[in-house]
Scaffold this motif. Structure first.
Motif, short mmCIF file in Angstrom:
data_model
loop_
_atom_site.label_atom_id
_atom_site.label_comp_id
_atom_site.label_asym_id
_atom_site.label_seq_id
_atom_site.Cartn_x
_atom_site.Cartn_y
_atom_site.Cartn_z
N ALA A 155 22.48 43.65 40.38
CA ALA A 155 23.55 42.69 40.57
C ALA A 155 24.81 43.21 39.89
CB ALA A 155 23.15 41.34 39.99
N LEU A 156 25.97 42.78 40.38
CA LEU A 156 27.23 43.32 39.88
C LEU A 156 28.27 42.23 39.77
CD1 LEU A 156 29.11 45.74 39.21
CD2 LEU A 156 29.53 45.96 41.66
N ILE A 157 28.96 42.20 38.63
CA ILE A 157 30.11 41.32 38.44
C ILE A 157 31.21 42.10 37.74
CG2 ILE A 157 28.69 39.23 38.31
CD1 ILE A 157 29.15 39.22 35.27
N GLU A 158 32.42 41.54 37.73
CA GLU A 158 33.53 42.08 36.95
C GLU A 158 33.72 41.25 35.69
OE1 GLU A 158 35.81 44.43 36.93
OE2 GLU A 158 35.66 45.41 38.90
N ARG A 159 34.05 41.92 34.60
CA ARG A 159 34.38 41.19 33.38
C ARG A 159 35.63 40.36 33.61
NH1 ARG A 159 32.08 41.87 28.83
NH2 ARG A 159 31.30 43.92 29.43
N ASP A 160 35.61 39.11 33.16
CA ASP A 160 36.70 38.17 33.42
C ASP A 160 37.30 37.70 32.10
OD1 ASP A 160 38.31 35.94 34.28
OD2 ASP A 160 37.09 35.84 36.09
N ASP A 161 38.64 37.70 32.03
CA ASP A 161 39.32 37.23 30.82
C ASP A 161 39.17 35.73 30.61
OD1 ASP A 161 40.18 39.80 30.31
OD2 ASP A 161 42.09 39.55 31.36
N ASP A 162 38.87 35.00 31.68
CA ASP A 162 38.63 33.56 31.57
C ASP A 162 37.20 33.37 31.06
OD1 ASP A 162 37.71 30.89 32.28
OD2 ASP A 162 39.50 30.71 33.52
N ALA A 163 37.06 32.97 29.79
CA ALA A 163 35.75 32.93 29.15
C ALA A 163 34.78 31.98 29.84
CB ALA A 163 35.90 32.55 27.68
N ASP A 164 35.26 30.82 30.24
CA ASP A 164 34.38 29.84 30.89
C ASP A 164 33.90 30.37 32.24
OD1 ASP A 164 34.58 28.05 28.79
OD2 ASP A 164 36.24 26.93 29.70
N ASP A 185 34.18 46.94 34.44
CA ASP A 185 35.46 46.74 33.75
C ASP A 185 36.57 47.45 34.50
OD1 ASP A 185 35.02 45.24 31.13
OD2 ASP A 185 33.45 46.76 31.01
N ASN A 186 36.77 47.08 35.76
CA ASN A 186 37.77 47.75 36.59
C ASN A 186 39.17 47.15 36.45
OD1 ASN A 186 35.99 49.66 37.80
ND2 ASN A 186 35.17 48.05 39.09
N GLY A 187 39.28 46.05 35.72
CA GLY A 187 40.59 45.49 35.45
C GLY A 187 41.09 44.54 36.52
N ALA A 188 42.16 43.84 36.20
CA ALA A 188 42.68 42.79 37.07
C ALA A 188 43.24 43.32 38.39
CB ALA A 188 43.76 42.00 36.33
N ALA A 189 43.62 44.60 38.42
CA ALA A 189 44.23 45.16 39.63
C ALA A 189 43.21 45.87 40.52
CB ALA A 189 45.34 46.13 39.24
N ALA A 190 41.92 45.72 40.26
CA ALA A 190 40.89 46.41 41.04
C ALA A 190 41.06 46.13 42.54
CB ALA A 190 39.50 46.00 40.58
N GLY A 195 37.58 42.26 42.48
CA GLY A 195 38.94 42.14 41.95
C GLY A 195 39.72 41.07 42.68
N ALA A 196 39.55 40.99 44.00
CA ALA A 196 40.23 39.97 44.79
C ALA A 196 39.77 38.58 44.41
CB ALA A 196 39.99 40.23 46.28
N ALA A 197 38.45 38.41 44.22
CA ALA A 197 37.92 37.10 43.84
C ALA A 197 38.49 36.67 42.49
CB ALA A 197 36.40 37.16 43.79
N ARG A 198 38.56 37.61 41.57
CA ARG A 198 39.11 37.30 40.24
C ARG A 198 40.56 36.86 40.35
NH1 ARG A 198 39.45 41.69 35.25
NH2 ARG A 198 40.62 40.38 33.80
N ARG A 199 41.36 37.58 41.13
CA ARG A 199 42.77 37.21 41.28
C ARG A 199 42.92 35.87 42.01
NH1 ARG A 199 42.86 42.84 42.13
NH2 ARG A 199 42.74 42.61 44.40
N ALA A 200 41.94 35.54 42.86
CA ALA A 200 41.97 34.26 43.57
C ALA A 200 41.48 33.11 42.70
CB ALA A 200 41.12 34.35 44.84
N GLY A 201 40.99 33.42 41.50
CA GLY A 201 40.55 32.38 40.57
C GLY A 201 39.18 31.81 40.88
N VAL A 202 38.33 32.61 41.57
CA VAL A 202 36.99 32.13 41.91
C VAL A 202 35.95 33.07 41.32
CG1 VAL A 202 37.88 31.11 44.03
CG2 VAL A 202 36.83 33.38 44.11
N VAL A 203 34.71 32.63 41.30
CA VAL A 203 33.60 33.45 40.80
C VAL A 203 33.27 34.51 41.84
CG1 VAL A 203 31.14 33.44 40.27
CG2 VAL A 203 32.62 31.67 39.32
N GLY A 204 33.22 35.76 41.42
CA GLY A 204 32.87 36.86 42.31
C GLY A 204 31.55 37.48 41.91
#
Length: 337
Positions: A155-164, A185-190, A195-204
């Protein structure tokens, strides 16, 4: 603003609809051609909203087949909330059996956030990140090693700065029932779907479920289990739909792959013979395989050795290699999720 993509989906309407995302793209044989990407929306009242996608790379079949089956099996009466299904997101690549789109060479998982005025792959990436992802709570993008690689199920996720959100993402990753997990840890600009899910504010969520440009009994079973477990964990369905729900055999082990030295790469044309299998624990200096030169038969095969200890997470399936090809990778175990 024109997004370069049109559709007639009503994401708020109850029921089950199979439709298309359409992108105009003139080609030699058809000047008014439209690229059609199938999408299914299954909704029943209020509740969680999850987007399931596969075919981000066209030659990764476990997710494509599983989501096609889910479309046929899932009845709106079983659902609480909404399930949106993209079984072949990069449709031209799927139909060509290739990683990237033959229409524009586009690698969808490197195209985000895209461009509404760009190529079809870029327009699709823009629509997904700006229009579709934000209308869901969770995005699950199913991958595998494709034609060229075999991959340990992980399974794979990106580290998120939003702790919750990060805690929620880890909990859902564990719920997939996979033996291994991976936090990137590909960063916010991945430029990836995560990366797209993170920028969209959803769980990826994502993962690797097999490889080799094929589907096996084992790879299909673990894919079905992950999809069923996720839908049940979110409360979208009460019971498994694909028949794959099961607990992981042991706690999920977290892995890390952050250093170039964790992989072995070809530096010239040659033929790779592996000495290890997926999942093997290896030590620093252990032989990973041999690199043959069939154009110089008098030369001894070169011994390739791991620079670091770890667990073999992926290896190249094609024996013939060119400079730059990744031959094998060993990930570091960093704990339990």
């Amino acid at each position: 603003m024109h997004t370069g993509l049109v559709h007639s989906l009503d994401l708020e309407r109850d029921g089950k609809v199979l439709d298309y995302l359409s992108m105009p793209f003139s080609i030699d044989r058809s000047p008014y051609f439209q690229l059609k990407v199938p999408v299914c929306v299954i909704r029943n009242g209020t509740g969680p909203s999850v987007l399931l996608m596969a075919g981000n790379h066209g030659d990764e079949y476990e997710g494509e087949l599983s989501l096609a089956r889910l479309i046929r099996r899932l009845d709106p009466a079983q659902v609480r909330g909404r399930v949106t299904i993209l079984p072949m997101a990069n449709a031209p690549a799927v139909m060509a059996g290739k990683r990237c789109s033959p229409l524009d060479g586009g690698n969808l998982n490197r195209a985000f956030p895209g461009d509404p005025k760009g190529t079809p792959t870029s327009r699709l990436a823009h629509f997904l990140e700006k229009e579709l992802f934000p209308r869901h709570d969770v995005v699950f993008d199913i991958h595998s090693g494709g034609t060229a690689m075999e991959h340990l199920p992980v399974a794979l996720i990106e580290r998120d700065d939003d702790a919750d959100r990060h805690r929620h993402t880890i909990a859902l990753m564990k719920a997939l029932g996979m033996p291994h997990g991976f936090i990137a840890d590909n960063g916010a600009a991945a430029p990836t779907s995560l990366g797209a899910a993170r920028r969209a504010g959803v769980v990826g969520l994502s993962g690797e479920f097999g490889g080799g440009g094929t589907a096996t009994v084992d790879s299909m079973a673990i894919t079905a289990r992950a999809i069923d477990n996720l839908l049940v964990a979110l409360g979208v369905v009460q019971t498994p739909v694909l028949g794959g729900q099961a607990a992981a055999p042991e706690p999920m082990r977290l892995m890390s792959l952050t250093r170039h030295s964790q992989g072995i790469y070809a530096s010239r044309r040659g033929w790779f013979e592996p000495a290890v299998r997926l999942g093997d624990k290896v030590t620093e200096g252990q032989i990973a395989g041999w690199y043959h030169d069939l154009e110089r038969l008098e030369a001894e095969a070169e011994e390739l050795r791991f620079a670091e200890a770890g667990i073999v997470i992926s290896r190249r399936l094609h024996t013939m290699c060119e400079a730059g090809d990744c031959l094998v990778q060993a990930a570091e175990l960093v704990g339990e999720a």
